[in-house]
Write a protein that holds these residues in place. Structure first.
Motif, PDB file in Angstrom:
ATOM      1  N   LEU A  46       0.823  -1.208   0.000  1.00 36.33           N
ATOM      2  CA  LEU A  46       0.000   0.000   0.000  1.00 36.33           C
ATOM      3  C   LEU A  46       0.854   1.254   0.000  1.00 36.33           C
ATOM      4  CD1 LEU A  46      -3.036  -0.819   2.319  1.00 36.33           C
ATOM      5  CD2 LEU A  46      -2.878  -0.877  -0.167  1.00 36.33           C
ATOM      6  N   ILE A  47       1.973   1.214   0.675  1.00 34.80           N
ATOM      7  CA  ILE A  47       2.889   2.363   0.635  1.00 34.80           C
ATOM      8  C   ILE A  47       3.403   2.560  -0.790  1.00 34.80           C
ATOM      9  CG2 ILE A  47       5.162   3.178   1.395  1.00 34.80           C
ATOM     10  CD1 ILE A  47       4.462   1.885   4.142  1.00 34.80           C
ATOM     11  N   HIS A  48       3.698   1.446  -1.463  1.00 28.30           N
ATOM     12  CA  HIS A  48       4.124   1.525  -2.862  1.00 28.30           C
ATOM     13  C   HIS A  48       3.018   2.150  -3.716  1.00 28.30           C
ATOM     14  CE1 HIS A  48       6.502   0.497  -6.373  1.00 28.30           C
ATOM     15  NE2 HIS A  48       5.384   0.044  -6.928  1.00 28.30           N
ATOM     16  N   LEU A  49       1.789   1.715  -3.526  1.00 30.85           N
ATOM     17  CA  LEU A  49       0.668   2.301  -4.266  1.00 30.85           C
ATOM     18  C   LEU A  49       0.535   3.794  -3.980  1.00 30.85           C
ATOM     19  CD1 LEU A  49      -2.334  -0.214  -4.024  1.00 30.85           C
ATOM     20  CD2 LEU A  49      -0.800   0.178  -5.943  1.00 30.85           C
ATOM     21  N   TYR A  79      -3.992  -1.773  -9.554  1.00 26.46           N
ATOM     22  CA  TYR A  79      -4.646  -1.319  -8.334  1.00 26.46           C
ATOM     23  C   TYR A  79      -4.223   0.103  -7.996  1.00 26.46           C
ATOM     24  CZ  TYR A  79      -6.260  -6.026  -7.321  1.00 26.46           C
ATOM     25  OH  TYR A  79      -6.903  -7.229  -7.378  1.00 26.46           O
ATOM     26  N   ARG A  80      -5.110   0.779  -7.295  1.00 25.48           N
ATOM     27  CA  ARG A  80      -4.822   2.082  -6.698  1.00 25.48           C
ATOM     28  C   ARG A  80      -5.482   2.090  -5.322  1.00 25.48           C
ATOM     29  NH1 ARG A  80      -9.494   4.960  -7.072  1.00 25.48           N
ATOM     30  NH2 ARG A  80     -10.894   4.375  -8.761  1.00 25.48           N
ATOM     31  N   THR A  92      -3.021   3.349 -12.019  1.00 27.28           N
ATOM     32  CA  THR A  92      -2.988   2.084 -11.285  1.00 27.28           C
ATOM     33  C   THR A  92      -1.593   1.478 -11.388  1.00 27.28           C
ATOM     34  OG1 THR A  92      -3.712   0.821 -13.213  1.00 27.28           O
ATOM     35  CG2 THR A  92      -5.429   1.611 -11.716  1.00 27.28           C
ATOM     36  N   VAL A  93      -1.309   0.559 -10.493  1.00 32.19           N
ATOM     37  CA  VAL A  93      -0.035  -0.159 -10.471  1.00 32.19           C
ATOM     38  C   VAL A  93      -0.338  -1.648 -10.584  1.00 32.19           C
ATOM     39  CG1 VAL A  93       2.017  -0.703  -9.091  1.00 32.19           C
ATOM     40  CG2 VAL A  93       1.075   1.600  -9.039  1.00 32.19           C
ATOM     41  N   ALA A  94       0.372  -2.320 -11.478  1.00 34.05           N
ATOM     42  CA  ALA A  94       0.180  -3.758 -11.668  1.00 34.05           C
ATOM     43  C   ALA A  94       0.791  -4.525 -10.490  1.00 34.05           C
ATOM     44  CB  ALA A  94       0.826  -4.197 -12.975  1.00 34.05           C
ATOM     45  N   LEU A  95       0.134  -5.603 -10.102  1.00 35.99           N
ATOM     46  CA  LEU A  95       0.666  -6.433  -9.019  1.00 35.99           C
ATOM     47  C   LEU A  95       2.023  -7.033  -9.397  1.00 35.99           C
ATOM     48  CD1 LEU A  95      -2.375  -8.332  -7.496  1.00 35.99           C
ATOM     49  CD2 LEU A  95      -1.209  -6.291  -6.675  1.00 35.99           C
ATOM     50  N   ALA A  96       2.262  -7.255 -10.693  1.00 35.87           N
ATOM     51  CA  ALA A  96       3.545  -7.795 -11.132  1.00 35.87           C
ATOM     52  C   ALA A  96       4.691  -6.856 -10.742  1.00 35.87           C
ATOM     53  CB  ALA A  96       3.540  -8.022 -12.639  1.00 35.87           C
ATOM     54  N   GLU A  97       4.459  -5.555 -10.806  1.00 32.32           N
ATOM     55  CA  GLU A  97       5.477  -4.574 -10.401  1.00 32.32           C
ATOM     56  C   GLU A  97       5.764  -4.676  -8.906  1.00 32.32           C
ATOM     57  OE1 GLU A  97       5.710   0.227  -9.830  1.00 32.32           O
ATOM     58  OE2 GLU A  97       4.770  -0.485 -11.689  1.00 32.32           O
ATOM     59  N   ILE A  98       4.698  -4.746  -8.126  1.00 31.66           N
ATOM     60  CA  ILE A  98       4.862  -4.857  -6.668  1.00 31.66           C
ATOM     61  C   ILE A  98       5.529  -6.179  -6.319  1.00 31.66           C
ATOM     62  CG2 ILE A  98       3.631  -4.947  -4.458  1.00 31.66           C
ATOM     63  CD1 ILE A  98       1.488  -3.136  -5.778  1.00 31.66           C
ATOM     64  N   SER A  99       5.150  -7.235  -7.012  1.00 33.05           N
ATOM     65  CA  SER A  99       5.740  -8.551  -6.795  1.00 33.05           C
ATOM     66  C   SER A  99       7.245  -8.522  -7.026  1.00 33.05           C
ATOM     67  CB  SER A  99       5.083  -9.573  -7.722  1.00 33.05           C
ATOM     68  OG  SER A  99       5.727 -10.813  -7.658  1.00 33.05           O
TER      69      SER A  99
END
Length: 165
Positions: free
Chosen positions: A17-20, A69-70, A29-36
């Motif tokens: 969530l901090i990343h978002l 996601y956002r 939005t940010v893709a979960l693949a990026e966060i992963s």
């Protein structure tokens, strides 16, 4: 009063969530693949976490090309305790149990003290929003940029790391 326990799931959720919050505005939005990739956790693991956070309305998902996601709310309205409540449902019943300080069970004094500490920690985390977390991070970065290295200031003094080792 609530009891809480911090888990790895909660840590990954808060970090995501901090990343978002750092990477999105109301439209992006940010893709979960990026966060992963950044967190080094599996995509399926993040999908499970985000499904729970979506149910709690902490995030909003967009499907399709360019989807991701956002945040579902302003970062100032999402507390760290909110994230814990959304993710760590196995402990929710424990957090909601009452605690009678007037009559602690002497046979279980240590557990009573741990429960009291957990409640205090939960109350503290309920006061810390994602925005406050981000503000702390930006202040730390500003301090790092503005402060010269300790080694440059006094090479004869050991650094904290070497002193602690």
């Amino acid at each position: 009063m609530k009891i809480m326990r911090l888990t790895t799931k909660c840590r990954h959720a808060v970090t995501a969530l901090i990343h978002l919050a750092n990477r999105t505005d109301a439209e992006t939005t940010v893709a979960l693949a990026e966060i992963s990739a950044i967190q080094g956790v599996s995509l399926s693991y993040l999908e499970q976490l985000f499904a729970k956070m979506r149910q709690a309305e902490l995030v909003v998902g967009t499907r399709g090309p360019g989807g991701g996601y956002r945040l579902g709310q302003d970062p100032s309205k999402i507390s760290i305790a909110d994230v814990i409540d959304a993710i760590d449902d196995r402990c929710r019943a424990d957090r909601l149990q009452g605690f009678d300080k007037s009559c602690p069970d002497k046979r279980n004094f240590a557990q009573d003290k741990w429960n009291e500490f957990s409640r205090d920690l939960y109350l503290y985390l309920s006061e810390i929003s994602l925005k406050r977390f981000l503000d702390m991070e930006s202040h730390a970065e500003a301090d790092t940029e503005a402060t010269p290295s300790r080694r440059q200031e006094s090479p004869s003094k050991p650094s904290r790391r070497s002193a602690a080792a």
